[in-house]
Design an enzyme around this catalytic site. Structure first.
Site, short mmCIF file in Angstrom:
data_model
loop_
_atom_site.label_atom_id
_atom_site.label_comp_id
_atom_site.label_asym_id
_atom_site.label_seq_id
_atom_site.Cartn_x
_atom_site.Cartn_y
_atom_site.Cartn_z
N GLY A 222 1.96 0.16 -24.19
CA GLY A 222 2.94 -0.30 -23.22
C GLY A 222 3.58 0.75 -22.33
O GLY A 222 4.41 0.41 -21.49
N GLU A 263 -0.79 2.69 -29.30
CA GLU A 263 -2.01 2.05 -28.78
C GLU A 263 -1.96 2.00 -27.26
O GLU A 263 -1.86 0.92 -26.67
CB GLU A 263 -2.12 0.63 -29.33
CG GLU A 263 -2.09 0.55 -30.85
CD GLU A 263 -1.70 -0.84 -31.36
OE1 GLU A 263 -1.43 -1.74 -30.54
OE2 GLU A 263 -1.66 -1.02 -32.58
N ARG A 302 -5.30 -8.59 -10.81
CA ARG A 302 -3.90 -8.26 -11.08
C ARG A 302 -2.93 -8.69 -9.97
O ARG A 302 -1.85 -9.21 -10.27
CB ARG A 302 -3.73 -6.78 -11.40
CG ARG A 302 -4.57 -6.34 -12.64
CD ARG A 302 -4.21 -4.95 -13.14
NE ARG A 302 -2.96 -4.93 -13.84
CZ ARG A 302 -1.84 -4.47 -13.35
NH1 ARG A 302 -1.83 -3.93 -12.14
NH2 ARG A 302 -0.73 -4.52 -14.03
N CYS A 332 -12.71 -18.45 -2.33
CA CYS A 332 -12.37 -19.64 -1.56
C CYS A 332 -11.06 -20.29 -2.02
O CYS A 332 -11.01 -21.48 -2.30
CB CYS A 332 -13.50 -20.64 -1.69
SG CYS A 332 -13.72 -21.10 -3.40
N TYR A 360 -7.46 -2.89 -16.86
CA TYR A 360 -7.45 -4.33 -16.60
C TYR A 360 -7.97 -4.65 -15.19
O TYR A 360 -7.52 -5.61 -14.57
CB TYR A 360 -6.04 -4.91 -16.83
CG TYR A 360 -5.44 -4.49 -18.15
CD1 TYR A 360 -5.91 -5.04 -19.34
CD2 TYR A 360 -4.43 -3.53 -18.23
CE1 TYR A 360 -5.37 -4.65 -20.56
CE2 TYR A 360 -3.89 -3.13 -19.44
CZ TYR A 360 -4.37 -3.70 -20.61
OH TYR A 360 -3.83 -3.31 -21.82
N1 LLP Z 1 -1.56 -2.97 -28.24
C1 LLP Z 1 -1.54 -4.33 -28.21
C2 LLP Z 1 -1.41 -5.05 -29.47
C3 LLP Z 1 -1.62 -5.00 -26.98
O1 LLP Z 1 -1.59 -6.32 -26.95
C4 LLP Z 1 -1.75 -4.25 -25.78
C5 LLP Z 1 -1.87 -4.92 -24.49
C6 LLP Z 1 -1.79 -2.84 -25.85
C7 LLP Z 1 -1.69 -2.24 -27.11
C8 LLP Z 1 -1.94 -1.97 -24.65
O2 LLP Z 1 -0.90 -2.14 -23.72
P1 LLP Z 1 -0.83 -1.14 -22.45
O3 LLP Z 1 -0.61 0.25 -22.99
O4 LLP Z 1 -2.11 -1.23 -21.72
O5 LLP Z 1 0.30 -1.63 -21.64
N2 LLP Z 1 -3.63 -7.42 -18.30
C9 LLP Z 1 -2.25 -6.95 -18.18
C10 LLP Z 1 -1.82 -6.16 -19.38
C11 LLP Z 1 -1.96 -6.94 -20.67
C12 LLP Z 1 -1.65 -6.15 -21.89
C13 LLP Z 1 -2.06 -6.89 -23.12
N3 LLP Z 1 -1.84 -6.18 -24.33
C14 LLP Z 1 -2.10 -6.14 -16.90
O6 LLP Z 1 -3.08 -6.00 -16.18
O7 LLP Z 1 -0.99 -5.68 -16.59
#
Ligand code: LLP
Length: 404
Positions: A222, A263, A302, A332, A360
């Site tokens: 996150g 993560e 996105r 479309c 993503y």
């Molecule tokens: N760990 C878990 C359990 C997660 O569900 C996620 C992301 C992460 C780690 C990694 O999060 P990050 O560091 O990438 O923020 N498609 C969306 C983001 C969805 C994130 C889903 N879970 C976007 O394009 O903003």
């Protein structure tokens, strides 16, 4: 100095491989990984790349080669990581809403497993008992993250075992003598505020005394990255410092030193990725100047899905006179990448680059409108290599079964 590919480099690669095209930069991924490990060097921290952000095997292999583990959100991601040569001890699988059989499969693969519901935990207890150390994902009831679609720790979120069900959780653990090794939370994506992580640890700290074989506190991913030119970087050192203070005062007492796992997805790969398109048509109307490119929400969803901002540059005419454009795709239905952006004059045939496209981007691409998914290229040591071919018509027909 921050690692970045230049407009000139991106233009050359686009001409060689064609558009639409995703380009990734290995050294930028490394820079981000190093920032994390440096900031957390005084804590027993481990980083598992959330490969849902970008699962190309070469990216997984590269991150493994620089020391990262791999976090997976499906059994297939875990299999991809193994396929990429990552040892099972460095693979973490956090399930969510899945059938118990998938957890069993993950156990058979030998990877670290986090379970996210009481019912699957009970099945785990019944079937596997205490023979396999396991983690539980807790929903801490914290509202965090860039927007509701990517916010996962709040009171109405489907993720994790709600903190208020700790008694039920303990009953299951005691009943089957389950070896709880990890407490896990992931509150959302696009988090900048160190306090969110401290708040998360505070919630978990209260649970720690209930689990005497606990070794790991997993705080998920996150970390926000700057998407807009005037956004600041997330201060990872400040997050590390605050967490360290809290851990030393409250958790690292009586000689206990829980490992802290993260993560990160976006933080590692977002800025390392560029999405390049070519302008097919200009359309001037009385109110809007449209530049229509050879791609759409099928390749980078996105903006339409999260109202996400992606910075755009015209790498074919960087010094042109600035005008206001709305950049649209060829799908479309309403398909807008960006509205009313000031950009150097765009001509048909110009190449436009979208920044922050590593996370993503390709990963959420589809074949909507029966379009082929883009090529992927990885630049490492100044060399560009194609790491995924553009699809072709046969790919669209694959798996279709003729009935007539
Ligand atoms: N760990 C878990 C359990 C997660 O569900 C996620 C992301 C992460 C780690 C990694 O999060 P990050 O560091 O990438 O923020 N498609 C969306 C983001 C969805 C994130 C889903 N879970 C976007 O394009 O903003």
């Amino acid at each position: 100095m921050s690692q970045k590919l230049t407009g000139g480099q991106l233009l050359d690669i686009s001409k060689e491989y064609g558009t639409p095209l995703y380009v990734y930069h290995a050294e930028k991924i490394r820079e981000q990984y190093d920032k994390l490990t440096t900031a957390f060097s005084s804590l027993p921290a481990r980083f598992f790349y959330a490969c849902k952000a970008l699962t190309n095997l070469n990216i997984i292999q590269y991150i493994h080669s620089i020391g990262g583990g791999i976090d997976c959100s499906s059994i297939n991601e875990a299999k991809l990581a193994l396929q990429a040569g990552v040892p099972k001890e460095k693979i973490l699988y956090t399930s969510n809403g899945i059938a118990f059989e998938e957890i069993e499969e993950a156990v058979n693969l030998g990877v670290h497993v986090n379970i996210d519901s009481l019912s699957n935990l009970a099945r785990f207890g019944k079937k596997i008992g205490n023979s396999y150390p396991v983690g539980v994902r807790i929903r801490p009831n914290i509202l965090a993250g860039g927007n509701l679609k990517i916010s996962t720790g709040h009171e109405r979120s489907k993720f994790g075992i709600p903190i208020d069900q700790i008694e039920e959780l303990k009953t299951i653990v005691d009943q089957y003598n389950i070896h709880i090794k990890t407490l896990h939370i992931h509150t959302g994506s696009d988090i900048k505020d160190a306090d969110v992580f401290v708040q998360g640890v505070k919630v978990l700290a209260e649970l720690v005394p209930h689990f005497d074989r606990l070794e790991v506190i997993d705080l998920g991913g996150g970390f926000k990255v700057p998407y807009e030119p005037d956004h600041d970087e997330t201060d990872i050192s400040a997050i590390a410092k605050k967490l360290k203070t809290f851990l030393e005062e409250h958790l690292y007492v009586n000689g206990k030193k829980y490992e802290i796992w993260f993560e990160p997805g976006k933080y590692l790969v977002s800025e390392a990725g560029y999405f390049i398109t070519k302008v097919n048509v200009l359309k001037q109307t009385h109110s809007v100047n449209f530049a229509g490119v050879d791609s759409g929400l099928n390749h980078l969803i996105r903006p339409m899905f999260y109202d996400a901002y992606h910075h755009i540059e015209n790498i074919s005419n960087p010094n042109g006179e600035e005008k206001i454009y709305t950049i649209t795709g060829y799908i479309c239905e309403t398909d807008t990448f960006a509205s009313d952006r000031k950009l150097p004059e765009i001509r048909e045939g110009d190449y436009l680059v979208f920044y922050n496209a590593g996370a993503y981007g390709f990963e959420m691409a589809s074949n909507y409108n029966s379009r082929f998914r883009p090529v992927e290229v990885l630049v490492k040591d100044g060399q560009a290599s194609m790491i995924r071919k553009r699809e072709n018509f046969d790919d669209l027909l694959r798996n279709q079964v003729a009935m007539f």
